[in-house]
Design an enzyme around this catalytic site. Structure first.
Site, PDB file in Angstrom:
ATOM      1  N   ASP A 150     -60.992 -27.025 -71.603  1.00 37.07           N
ATOM      2  CA  ASP A 150     -59.723 -27.749 -71.761  1.00 37.07           C
ATOM      3  C   ASP A 150     -58.692 -27.342 -70.715  1.00 37.07           C
ATOM      4  OD1 ASP A 150     -59.123 -25.214 -72.584  1.00 37.07           O
ATOM      5  OD2 ASP A 150     -58.233 -25.792 -74.515  1.00 37.07           O
ATOM      6  N   GLU A 171     -57.570 -24.387 -69.985  1.00 42.70           N
ATOM      7  CA  GLU A 171     -56.875 -23.119 -70.186  1.00 42.70           C
ATOM      8  C   GLU A 171     -57.376 -22.111 -69.156  1.00 42.70           C
ATOM      9  OE1 GLU A 171     -57.112 -21.382 -74.015  1.00 42.70           O
ATOM     10  OE2 GLU A 171     -55.998 -22.987 -75.026  1.00 42.70           O
ATOM     11  N   GLN A 182     -35.039 -25.894 -56.824  1.00 41.30           N
ATOM     12  CA  GLN A 182     -34.224 -26.119 -58.022  1.00 41.30           C
ATOM     13  C   GLN A 182     -33.437 -24.847 -58.324  1.00 41.30           C
ATOM     14  OE1 GLN A 182     -36.172 -28.232 -61.325  1.00 41.30           O
ATOM     15  NE2 GLN A 182     -37.972 -28.473 -60.012  1.00 41.30           N
ATOM     16  N   LYS A 237     -27.178 -35.155 -41.144  1.00 41.06           N
ATOM     17  CA  LYS A 237     -27.921 -36.231 -41.811  1.00 41.06           C
ATOM     18  C   LYS A 237     -27.273 -36.576 -43.141  1.00 41.06           C
ATOM     19  CE  LYS A 237     -31.105 -33.428 -44.516  1.00 41.06           C
ATOM     20  NZ  LYS A 237     -32.488 -33.023 -44.778  1.00 41.06           N
ATOM     21  N   ARG A 278     -28.650 -37.971 -46.856  1.00 38.40           N
ATOM     22  CA  ARG A 278     -29.816 -38.274 -47.689  1.00 38.40           C
ATOM     23  C   ARG A 278     -29.443 -39.367 -48.681  1.00 38.40           C
ATOM     24  NH1 ARG A 278     -34.460 -35.538 -48.396  1.00 38.40           N
ATOM     25  NH2 ARG A 278     -33.639 -33.710 -47.327  1.00 38.40           N
ATOM     26  N   ASP A 290     -41.915 -31.047 -46.557  1.00 43.73           N
ATOM     27  CA  ASP A 290     -42.597 -31.669 -47.686  1.00 43.73           C
ATOM     28  C   ASP A 290     -43.087 -33.063 -47.282  1.00 43.73           C
ATOM     29  OD1 ASP A 290     -43.513 -32.634 -50.088  1.00 43.73           O
ATOM     30  OD2 ASP A 290     -41.786 -31.991 -51.259  1.00 43.73           O
ATOM     31  N   GLY A 342     -41.988 -34.764 -44.740  1.00 49.23           N
ATOM     32  CA  GLY A 342     -41.953 -34.858 -43.283  1.00 49.23           C
ATOM     33  C   GLY A 342     -40.931 -35.846 -42.756  1.00 49.23           C
ATOM     34  N   THR A 380     -37.617 -35.911 -42.840  1.00 49.76           N
ATOM     35  CA  THR A 380     -36.492 -35.306 -42.128  1.00 49.76           C
ATOM     36  C   THR A 380     -36.880 -34.931 -40.703  1.00 49.76           C
ATOM     37  OG1 THR A 380     -35.443 -34.459 -44.142  1.00 49.76           O
ATOM     38  CG2 THR A 380     -34.925 -33.333 -42.085  1.00 49.76           C
TER      39      THR A 380
END
Length: 331
Positions: free
Chosen positions: A55, A57, A115, A211, A213, A241, A243, A245
């Site tokens: 499963d 785990e 975060q 820049k 966003r 991440d 790419g 930027t």
């Protein structure tokens, strides 16, 4: 500058650590890097099983005696981030219950680092939550590389070493470029301190991309701050991440007269179609470290190259084990 020592000499130094015998334990996130660190230190990886039940785990079994040992767990929390984070926590718990004297979580890429604050109402600070999980699992200290935000060190209530990939990058840049024609560029205002530090090491001028966003994962370059005409520009950042930027920044720099554009990024997350995006871009080359194990798509992309940070981490582990200064690696 990074002080690299031979595997034999560092291994011998490590064995005389002040906190018991030295043990290296690897999770599944980046076995290749763990093995390379093991080779640099001249220490074999501790025999351990990290596997899944039906499963999914996670089950961990340490198959060597670690009682009284100074143990270093080598595990990035890269994709799949939650699986690799749980591996780290369960390995830590297994070692604590096996009476390891000290447990250091070596996390070359610290996931959830983006975060690091409340981005809006009713949103989490997930980096703090992950720091709490690692601490309560039983880690005694943390070693990581180029945190997205330096203040994350304060999220931990245990000693935390934030290493920098800049010595490895500087050595590569010195070997490959005429420094009199190089300009270091920060792809956004938030990365200016990082870019300025590298520019100072190679005595190069600095430019900044301004820049805006529009939405998560997308960016629009507005302006280039600095005279880049006639220079070979090197973009410097901690994470790539999607790419987007970097691609937009390269277009803006070339439009402002730059001769060529390269990028040196510590963590190559490169999710989704990022590798394809880099291939089709005007970037001459994207250089990443192996803090995250490169995917097959990244390994076969002609304009993406990987630098090893194994010697850097190995030296930091050796210094930690023998209670020597880690910060002096970056003087």
């Amino acid at each position: 500058m990074l002080n690299v020592v031979s595997a034999k000499s560092r291994g011998e130094a490590s064995m005389s650590g002040k906190n018991g015998s030295i043990k290296l334990v690897a999770g599944n996130s980046n076995r290749a890097l763990a093995q390379e660190i093991s080779n640099w230190l001249g220490l074999p990886l501790t025999k351990a099983v990290v596997r899944r039940f039906a499963d999914m785990e996670i089950f961990v079994e340490i198959q060597e005696n670690v009682r009284g040992s100074d143990v270093f767990i080598i595990q990035s929390t890269s994709f799949p981030a939650n699986d690799h984070l749980m591996e780290l926590l369960i390995i830590t718990d297994a070692l604590r219950r096996a009476s390891a004297r000290r447990i250091t979580a070596v996390i070359p890429y610290f996931g959830y680092a983006r975060q690091d604050r409340k981005a809006g109402p009713r949103t989490p600070i997930s980096a703090k939550l992950v720091a709490n999980l690692i601490t309560h699992a039983g880690a005694d200290r943390v070693m990581t590389l180029d945190l997205h935000a330096g203040q994350i060190q304060g999220f931990f209530d245990i000693p935390t070493d934030n290493l920098y990939a800049s010595p490895v990058m500087v050595r590569d840049i010195r070997d490959r470029f005429d420094l009199s024609k190089v300009m270091v560029v920060s792809p956004d205002v938030g990365g200016v301190v990082r870019a300025r530090g590298l520019a100072k090491r190679i005595n190069a001028p600095l430019a900044i991309i301004d820049k805006r966003r529009e939405r998560a994962g997308e960016s629009e370059v507005m302006n280039v701050i600095g005279e880049v005409e006639g220079y070979t520009c090197i973009l410097v950042d901690d994470i790539v991440d999607s790419g987007g930027t970097l691609v937009n920044a390269a277009d803006a720099l070339l439009a402002n007269g730059a001769v060529e554009v390269y990028a040196y990024i510590t963590h190559g997350v490169l999710s989704g179609g990022a590798a394809t995006r880099i291939i089709g871009s005007k970037l001459k080359e994207l250089v990443i470290t192996d803090s995250i194990q490169p995917t097959e798509a990244v390994r076969t992309t002609t304009n993406i190259r990987t630098l090893s940070i194994a010697s850097l981490i190995a030296d930091a582990i050796g210094r930690t084990a023998s209670e020597e200064s880690v910060s002096s690696l970056f003087d």
